[in-house]
Write a protein that holds these residues in place. Structure first.
Motif, short mmCIF file in Angstrom:
data_model
loop_
_atom_site.label_atom_id
_atom_site.label_comp_id
_atom_site.label_asym_id
_atom_site.label_seq_id
_atom_site.Cartn_x
_atom_site.Cartn_y
_atom_site.Cartn_z
N UNK A 125 0.80 -1.22 0.00
CA UNK A 125 0.00 0.00 0.00
C UNK A 125 0.84 1.27 0.00
N UNK A 126 2.10 1.15 0.42
CA UNK A 126 2.99 2.31 0.42
C UNK A 126 4.29 1.97 -0.29
N UNK B 125 -1.27 3.62 -2.00
CA UNK B 125 -1.98 4.73 -1.37
C UNK B 125 -1.08 5.93 -1.06
N UNK B 126 0.23 5.72 -1.07
CA UNK B 126 1.15 6.81 -0.78
C UNK B 126 2.54 6.46 -1.25
N UNK B 127 3.28 7.46 -1.74
CA UNK B 127 4.65 7.26 -2.23
C UNK B 127 5.56 8.22 -1.48
N UNK B 128 6.62 7.69 -0.88
CA UNK B 128 7.63 8.50 -0.21
C UNK B 128 8.94 8.37 -0.97
N UNK C 142 -0.37 12.11 -10.56
CA UNK C 142 -1.45 11.84 -11.50
C UNK C 142 -1.38 10.40 -12.02
N UNK C 143 -0.16 9.94 -12.32
CA UNK C 143 -0.01 8.60 -12.89
C UNK C 143 -0.37 7.51 -11.89
N UNK C 144 0.04 7.67 -10.62
CA UNK C 144 -0.18 6.64 -9.61
C UNK C 144 -1.48 6.83 -8.84
N UNK C 145 -2.07 8.03 -8.94
CA UNK C 145 -3.28 8.29 -8.17
C UNK C 145 -3.04 8.25 -6.68
N UNK C 146 -1.86 8.69 -6.27
CA UNK C 146 -1.47 8.63 -4.85
C UNK C 146 -0.65 9.86 -4.51
N UNK C 147 -0.75 10.35 -3.27
CA UNK C 147 0.06 11.50 -2.88
C UNK C 147 1.53 11.14 -2.76
N UNK D 217 5.18 12.14 -0.97
CA UNK D 217 5.81 12.82 0.15
C UNK D 217 7.31 12.82 -0.10
N UNK D 218 7.86 14.03 -0.25
CA UNK D 218 9.29 14.15 -0.55
C UNK D 218 10.09 14.08 0.74
N UNK D 219 10.71 12.95 0.99
CA UNK D 219 11.59 12.83 2.15
C UNK D 219 12.95 13.43 1.84
N UNK D 220 13.65 13.88 2.89
CA UNK D 220 15.04 14.29 2.74
C UNK D 220 15.89 13.24 3.44
#
Length: 393
Positions: free
Chosen positions: A129-130, A158-161, A177-182, A184-187
Motif C-alpha cells: 500500500x505504500x 496509497x502513498x509514495x515517499x 497523477x499517474x499513480x493516483x497517490x500523494x 511525500x518528498x523525504x530528505x
C-alpha cells in the motif's frame, strides 16, 4: 575512535567542535570507527563528485536493536515496499516489520521485479500500500510503466515517499497523477540513519526516528541560523549510531529553515540543493532544476535507462544548464532542443519564464537586482552546446 580523541578538548561543547566534511571523513574513516567494529557491512556514500575513495558507513545489529527498544512494539501498519538503490551498498540488516525490500538498478530486471511485487498479493494475502523509492528511480519507473500501457493506479498504492533528491513540481504532479497517490518528498542522506519526512501541516521536513542533532549553518560566517538558508550540519546520536559516530557532519546540502510548525511545534527544513552546485545563497540548484524541468524544450542529459533503451519517449534525465557569476551578474546558461536563432521569439519567451521563476524563488536575487548591484542573465544556447556532466541520481 582515535579521530575524535585527537580533536576534542575536555569539557568541550558540541558547538565548539570543528566540522567534519565528507572529504575529511573519507580520509580518516578508519580512525572514525569505534573500537571493536567488525568488517564493513553497511552503506556507501560517494556523493555527487568523483572521488578517489568513498565513505563507508557501517550498520550494526546493536544499532538496530537500540532503535527497536526505543520505538517499542510497532503497530500493525500497511505493507511498505522499499525500492533500494544498490549503488549505495547493500544493507545486511533485516527490514522492519511490514516491510518488503527489493534492490534497484538501471536494468530491465529491476523494472520487472518492482512490477511483480506490486501486482500480486503477498503470501499472507496483503498487497503493498505504500512505496518508498529513490526519486531517481521513481521517474524512470513511472515512465517505463506508462510507455508499456500499464496504468500504475491499478497497483492500489496509497502513498509514495521518496528518498534522495527532491522531485521538481513538474515531476511530482506527473507522478501523483499517474499513480493516483500523494507523494511525500523525504530528505535523506545515505550516511545518516534518519530521514526527514515532509509534513502535511507546514510543508517542510521533520526528522523521523532514530533521532539526530541537526544544525543549519551560515556558509560564510559558520554561525548557527534560526531562519533563512544555510548548510545542514548533523550529529548522529548513541545508541542508534555506535560503529561510526559523525559529529557536526557538514553535509554540503543547502536547506531552508521553515516556520514553527503548528502541528509539531518545531522548525522543519526544505532541501534547496547541493552547496557546490549552487551559487552561494543567490541561486539554489534545486530552484534552477524546478524551473527548467517544467519546460519541455530544455535539453536533457540522457538518463541511463534511456541509453539502455528501457525508456524511449519520456525525458527523465538531468536538465542541461550551467550556473556562474560573471562580475556582478548571475549567469544561467541553458541548452535548448532547438536553435534559438531559428526561433528567437520562443527562445526569448522561455528565457523570461525561467528568469521569473528564479527571481520568485530567491529573495537574495531580487534584492541584488533592486539594489542594481547585478542582474540575472539567462543565456539560451542551441543543441549540443553544454557537455558538462550534470548528474543528480
Amino acid at each position: 575512535m582515535p579521530f575524535y580523541a585527537k580533536r576534542i578538548r575536555k569539557n568541550a561543547k558540541l558547538i565548539d567542535l570543528p566540522f567534519l566534511t565528507k572529504d575529511l571523513a573519507i580520509a580518516n574513516q578508519r580512525s572514525l570507527l569505534a573500537k571493536g567494529t567488525k568488517a564493513f557491512a553497511g552503506v556507501i556514500s560517494s556523493g555527487t563528485q568523483p572521488r578517489a575513495d568513498v565513505l563507508r558507513v557501517p550498520r550494526t545489529e546493536a544499532e538496530r536493536l537500540a532503535l527497536e527498544d526505543w520505538l517499542g512494539e510497532e503497530p500493525e501498519e500497511s505493507l511498505v515496499l522499499e525500492v533500494r538503490a544498490v549503488h549505495h551498498g547493500v544493507d545486511h540488516l533485516a527490514p522492519r516489520r511490514n516491510w518488503l525490500r527489493v534492490p534497484w538498478s538501471y536494468s530491465r530486471n529491476a523494472f520487472r521485479l518492482v512490477e511483480s511485487v506490486l501486482s500480486k498479493p503477498q503470501p499472507d494475502g496483503r498487497r503493498v500500500q505504500r512505496l518508498l523509492i529513490n526519486a531517481g528511480a521513481l521517474m524512470p519507473l513511472t515512465a517505463h510503466l506508462l510507455e508499456r500501457g500499464i496504468d500504475p493506479r491499478r497497483f492500489g498504492v496509497r502513498g509514495i515517499s521518496t528518498t534522495g533528491f527532491r522531485l521538481s513540481p513538474h515531476w511530482r504532479a506527473r507522478v501523483q497523477e499517474a499513480w493516483g497517490a500523494p507523494v511525500f518528498d523525504n530528505f535523506s542522506l545515505s550516511e545518516l540513519p534518519s530521514a526527514a519526512l515532509e509534513c502535511r501541516a507546514c510543508g517542510f521536513n521533520h526528522w523521523l526516528p532514530p533521532p539526530v542533532w541537526p544544525e543549519v549553518i551560515d556558509p560564510v560566517t559558520h554561525r548557527p541560523l534560526k531562519r533563512g538558508v544555510g548548510v545542514l550540519v548533523v550529529t548522529t546520536l548513541w545508541p542508534f549510531v555506535q560503529a561510526m559516530p559523525l559529529l557536526r557532519y557538514w553535509t554540503g546540502d543547502l536547506v531552508e529553515l521553515g516556520p514553527r510548525c503548528p502541528e509539531t511545534k518545531e522548525q522543519g527544513i526544505r532541501f534547496r540543493g547541493r552547496e557546490r552546485q549552487s551559487l552561494g545563497l543567490l541561486v539554489a540548484a534545486q530552484d534552477v532544476v524546478d524551473a527548467l524541468e517544467a519546460e519541455p524544450l530544455v535539453a536533457r542529459h540522457p538518463h541511463p535507462v534511456e541509453q539502455l533503451g528501457l525508456v524511449r519517449s519520456v525525458d527523465c534525465g538531468a536538465v542541461k544548464y550551467e550556473l556562474s557569476r560573471v562580475k556582478r551578474d548571475v549567469l544561467v546558461r541553458v541548452e535548448l532542443k532547438f536553435d534559438p536563432k531559428a526561433y528567437p521569439g520562443d527562445a526569448d519567451a522561455l528565457g523570461w519564464r525561467i528568469a521569473g521563476a528564479l527571481l520568485k524563488a530567491s529573495p537574495a536575487l531580487r534584492r541584488l537586482e533592486r539594489a542594481r548591484k547585478g542582474e540575472l542573465v539567462i543565456d539560451v544556447v542551441g543543441p549540443g552546446t553544454l557537455t558538462t556532466p550534470w548528474t543528480k541520481w
